[in-house]
Design a protein around this motif. Structure first.
Motif, short mmCIF file in Angstrom:
data_model
loop_
_atom_site.label_atom_id
_atom_site.label_comp_id
_atom_site.label_asym_id
_atom_site.label_seq_id
_atom_site.Cartn_x
_atom_site.Cartn_y
_atom_site.Cartn_z
N GLY A 95 33.72 29.43 43.15
CA GLY A 95 34.39 30.58 43.31
C GLY A 95 34.49 31.21 44.54
N GLU A 96 33.18 31.24 44.21
CA GLU A 96 32.87 32.36 46.15
C GLU A 96 32.86 31.32 47.37
N GLU A 99 36.39 30.84 47.93
CA GLU A 99 36.95 32.08 48.63
C GLU A 99 37.83 32.04 49.85
N GLY A 100 39.15 32.81 50.19
CA GLY A 100 39.44 32.34 51.53
C GLY A 100 40.84 31.21 51.91
N THR A 101 40.19 29.88 51.10
CA THR A 101 40.46 29.01 50.71
C THR A 101 41.62 28.84 50.66
N LEU A 145 38.62 34.01 38.29
CA LEU A 145 38.66 33.14 40.33
C LEU A 145 40.64 33.56 40.51
N ARG A 148 41.86 36.72 42.36
CA ARG A 148 40.83 36.43 42.89
C ARG A 148 42.23 36.10 43.80
N ARG A 149 43.21 35.34 43.58
CA ARG A 149 43.89 34.84 44.30
C ARG A 149 43.65 33.37 44.59
N ILE A 150 42.75 32.52 43.89
CA ILE A 150 42.14 31.37 44.14
C ILE A 150 42.48 30.66 43.20
#
Length: 300
Positions: A95-96, A99-101, A145, A148-150
């Protein structure tokens, strides 16, 4: 897409590979050993060396791909609780890297997690965070996740089978031989959902291509097969007697599988089929159990 596939050389992952390749995707498969790497290369897969004990090695695989299918899980039931925590750590590490993808990750759980509190068939809309099955850790990691919008999509597995292996059912052969009989509890009316491995592999690809963020999908081609029917199929294949047992005999006949013996693990597939157009076509569970080579199974 280039898909990072964990568990690529395993029972399910090895069937997912040709489905992905057949749809024009490229596969980056996780391999822990040289033998595993050679197996993946022979299947036409790029190899990413890593290990479930090293979450950072999974994160680097995520970074090299456009999507993730996470099939890998340590199935040593002697350390089942610890293994669910390991899965939680690995999902968090991947998940890290996500993040942001907009990269999707498909994680793997069990249909039992969707069982309503008042019983009945497991459904995709149910997630009980207090579920007694330690595998809930996988879904809670996925939910973290999602918050966090994943883009997390969950495949919930039943008893996945072909003519060589059948989820928790195959170990029943070993326990039956140890105990001298194949057993079922009471009248044997409890049921387990099931699906052929080829249909499960097909579902992973459909969920990758057509799935929705946060969705859960039940890979249950058969919503439930009775414990008695399963025991009778195993008895016929092994030549062992088949008998009904009382609750106080469960540990003797089921060994480490005792906690699963009387569980009703029925799962609806209606929502999954409607959303993804999934149409299972593989052999049914009892067909595969009838075709299984029980001599080879005893030598495995």
């Amino acid at each position: 897409m280039r898909v990072f596939l964990t568990g690529a050389s395993g029972f399910i992952g090895s069937h997912v590979i040709p489905k992905l390749l057949g749809r024009g995707h490229r596969v980056l498969g996780l391999a822990r050993s040289d033998a595993g790497a050679r197996q993946l290369e022979a299947a036409g897969v790029d190899v990413h060396r890593g290990d479930l004990e090293q979450p950072e090695s999974l994160a680097s695989g995520v970074a090299a791909a456009d999507a993730v299918i996470h099939c890998a899980f340590d199935h040593n039931f002697a350390t089942f609780f610890e293994n669910t925590k390991k899965d939680e750590r690995n999902i968090a590490a991947m998940g890290e890297a996500l993040e942001g993808t907009h990269k999707p990750i498909l994680i793997t759980s069990g249909v039992g997690i969707g069982t309503p509190l008042n019983g009945g068939s497991a459904t995709e809309d149910v997630l009980n965070p207090q579920h007694a099955n330690p595998r809930i850790a996988t879904e809670l990691a996925g939910a973290a996740l999602t918050a966090r919008r994943i883009d997390v999509r969950t495949i919930r597995l039943p008893q996945v089978h072909d003519a060589t292996k059948a989820g928790l059912i195959t170990p029943l052969v070993t326990e039956g031989r140890r105990a001298g009989a194949v057993a079922y509890v009471g009248e044997g009316n409890t049921r387990w959902s099931a699906a052929h491995v080829s249909d499960v592999a097909k579902l992973y690809v459909l969920a990758l291509e057509k799935g929705e963020p946060g969705a859960r999908y039940n890979a249950s081609a058969e919503e439930g097969v009775t414990a008695r029917a399963i025991a009778e199929a195993l008895g016929k294949g092994t030549g062992l007697p088949v008998r009904s047992i009382a609750a106080d005999e469960v540990e003797r006949y089921f060994g480490w599988m005792a906690p699963f013996a009387a569980l009703d693990m029925v799962a609806s597939n209606a929502w999954t089929r409607a959303r993804l157009g999934w149409e299972p076509t593989g052999p049914e569970l009892l067909t595969d159990l009838a075709a299984m080579d029980y001599v080879s199974l005893s030598e495995a």
